[in-house]
Design a protein around this motif. Structure first.
Motif, short mmCIF file in Angstrom:
data_model
loop_
_atom_site.label_atom_id
_atom_site.label_comp_id
_atom_site.label_asym_id
_atom_site.label_seq_id
_atom_site.Cartn_x
_atom_site.Cartn_y
_atom_site.Cartn_z
N PRO A 73 -25.95 2.57 -14.78
CA PRO A 73 -25.77 2.83 -16.43
C PRO A 73 -26.62 4.26 -16.76
N ASN A 74 -27.27 5.17 -15.21
CA ASN A 74 -27.58 6.87 -15.88
C ASN A 74 -26.47 8.27 -15.28
N ILE A 75 -25.61 7.27 -14.57
CA ILE A 75 -24.87 8.33 -13.80
C ILE A 75 -23.26 7.92 -14.14
N GLY A 76 -22.40 8.88 -13.44
CA GLY A 76 -20.87 8.54 -13.69
C GLY A 76 -20.88 9.91 -13.39
N ILE A 77 -19.43 9.46 -13.02
CA ILE A 77 -18.77 10.86 -11.75
C ILE A 77 -17.07 11.40 -12.63
N VAL A 78 -17.29 12.38 -12.46
CA VAL A 78 -15.37 12.56 -12.70
C VAL A 78 -14.79 13.49 -11.03
N TYR A 79 -13.56 13.73 -11.11
CA TYR A 79 -12.76 14.59 -9.95
C TYR A 79 -11.87 15.68 -10.37
N SER A 80 -11.78 16.55 -9.35
CA SER A 80 -10.04 16.57 -9.03
C SER A 80 -9.91 17.41 -7.84
N GLY A 81 -9.26 16.51 -7.42
CA GLY A 81 -8.42 16.35 -5.70
C GLY A 81 -7.90 15.08 -5.33
N MET A 82 -7.87 14.46 -4.85
CA MET A 82 -7.00 12.85 -4.22
C MET A 82 -7.90 12.25 -4.72
N GLY A 83 -7.73 10.74 -5.02
CA GLY A 83 -8.07 9.77 -5.32
C GLY A 83 -8.35 8.58 -4.89
N PRO A 84 -7.53 8.54 -3.39
CA PRO A 84 -8.31 7.90 -2.45
C PRO A 84 -9.21 8.20 -2.23
N ASP A 85 -9.34 9.57 -1.96
CA ASP A 85 -11.17 10.10 -1.57
C ASP A 85 -11.79 9.49 -2.52
N PHE A 86 -11.79 9.81 -4.01
CA PHE A 86 -12.44 9.39 -4.70
C PHE A 86 -13.09 8.05 -5.00
N ARG A 87 -11.48 7.65 -4.80
CA ARG A 87 -12.13 5.98 -4.69
C ARG A 87 -13.00 5.32 -3.72
N LEU A 146 -0.11 8.46 2.55
CA LEU A 146 0.69 9.23 1.49
C LEU A 146 1.50 9.03 0.53
N LYS A 147 1.01 7.58 -0.24
CA LYS A 147 1.72 7.08 -1.49
C LYS A 147 0.66 8.02 -2.68
N GLU A 148 -0.40 8.53 -2.74
CA GLU A 148 -0.62 9.20 -3.10
C GLU A 148 0.14 10.94 -3.82
N GLY A 149 0.75 11.13 -2.94
CA GLY A 149 1.28 12.43 -3.84
C GLY A 149 2.81 12.07 -2.94
N PHE A 150 3.84 10.87 -3.47
CA PHE A 150 4.43 10.29 -2.76
C PHE A 150 5.59 10.33 -3.58
N GLU A 151 6.80 11.39 -4.39
CA GLU A 151 7.85 11.09 -5.86
C GLU A 151 8.70 10.09 -5.39
N GLY A 152 9.44 9.73 -5.97
CA GLY A 152 9.59 8.58 -6.28
C GLY A 152 9.52 7.17 -5.21
N GLN A 153 10.52 5.97 -5.29
CA GLN A 153 10.12 4.85 -3.93
C GLN A 153 9.41 4.71 -2.69
N MET A 154 8.26 4.50 -2.77
CA MET A 154 8.17 4.07 -1.33
C MET A 154 8.54 2.84 -0.59
N THR A 155 9.85 2.62 0.71
CA THR A 155 10.58 1.86 0.92
C THR A 155 10.55 2.75 2.43
N GLU A 156 10.98 1.06 3.39
CA GLU A 156 11.80 1.44 4.29
C GLU A 156 12.20 2.33 4.68
N LYS A 157 12.70 2.33 3.73
CA LYS A 157 13.74 4.02 4.03
C LYS A 157 13.50 4.94 4.13
N THR A 158 12.88 5.59 3.47
CA THR A 158 11.59 6.64 2.59
C THR A 158 10.69 6.76 3.93
N ILE A 159 10.52 5.91 4.78
CA ILE A 159 9.23 6.28 5.50
C ILE A 159 9.23 6.12 7.00
#
Length: 201
Positions: A73-87, A146-159
């Motif tokens: 209730p008394n603390i919030g947070i914001v980030y610049s960087g990688m989403g997985p690290d933030f989570r 990999l998903k964090e910065g991946f462009e397009g769809q991640m499939t068995e053909k692209t990974i």
């Protein structure tokens, strides 16, 4: 590159370009240059935190992106960087805040929680994937990263995924190469079917 042998397993991720530059530093600087600005302003009667909310790909649904989060209730947070690290930091910060509340009957001062989060971040700079992480968890972590910065769809053909399987203690005893006393860790590339199964989880 990952190598293993002789009973001692080492994982080397240091890669130099032909010009002698450290590739990780180049990638880190590139990521920073593409990052968004986050800021905090202290007012006479409160505090404001703000950030630009944009995705790295047009294929990402902006409605699922959260860059400002409530810790307690008394603390919030914001980030610049990688989403997985933030989570990860948000989860740990919320647990720490709840633990503090259970002991003291109130939520922690911002300074206390900031120190705990900073310690977690500092520890992360001195270690890679922990020795305690399972191979399955490591594969999932790699895919999430990999998903964090991946462009397009991640499939068995692209990974593509390669793994070194480290034998268990029982396997080590039974799997020595005759006459050398060396253990036999194995490297293999996952099949497209295996990659598809991991992506489906």
């Amino acid at each position: 590159m990952a190598t293993a042998g002789g009973g001692a397993y080492s994982y080397s991720l240091t890669v130099f370009s032909p010009s002698g530059k450290l590739v990780q530093i180049e990638h880190a600087l590139a990521a920073v240059s593409q990052g968004t600005t986050s800021l905090g302003i202290k007012a006479s009667n409160g505090i404001v935190i703000a950030t630009e909310k944009k995705s790295s790909s047009i294929l990402i649904d902006d409605s699922v992106i959260e860059k400002v989060a409530v810790i307690c209730p008394n603390i919030g947070i914001v980030y610049s960087g990688m989403g997985p690290d933030f989570r990860v930091l948000v989860t740990k910060a919320r647990k720490s805040a709840q633990a503090y509340w259970k002991i003291h009957g109130e939520y922690p001062p911002t300074k206390v929680l900031t120190q705990e989060i900073a310690n977690i971040m500092q520890q992360a700079t001195h270690s890679g994937y922990t020795d305690e992480i399972s191979l399955e968890d490591a594969i999932h972590t790699a895919l999430l990263t990999l998903k964090e910065g991946f462009e397009g769809q991640m499939t068995e053909k692209t990974i593509e995924i390669g793994v070194i399987t480290v034998p268990s203690q029982a396997e080590l005893e039974a799997g020595k190469v005759e006459g050398t006393g060396r253990y036999k860790p194995t490297f293999r590339k996952l099949t497209e079917e295996e990659v598809r199964d991991y992506l489906a989880l």
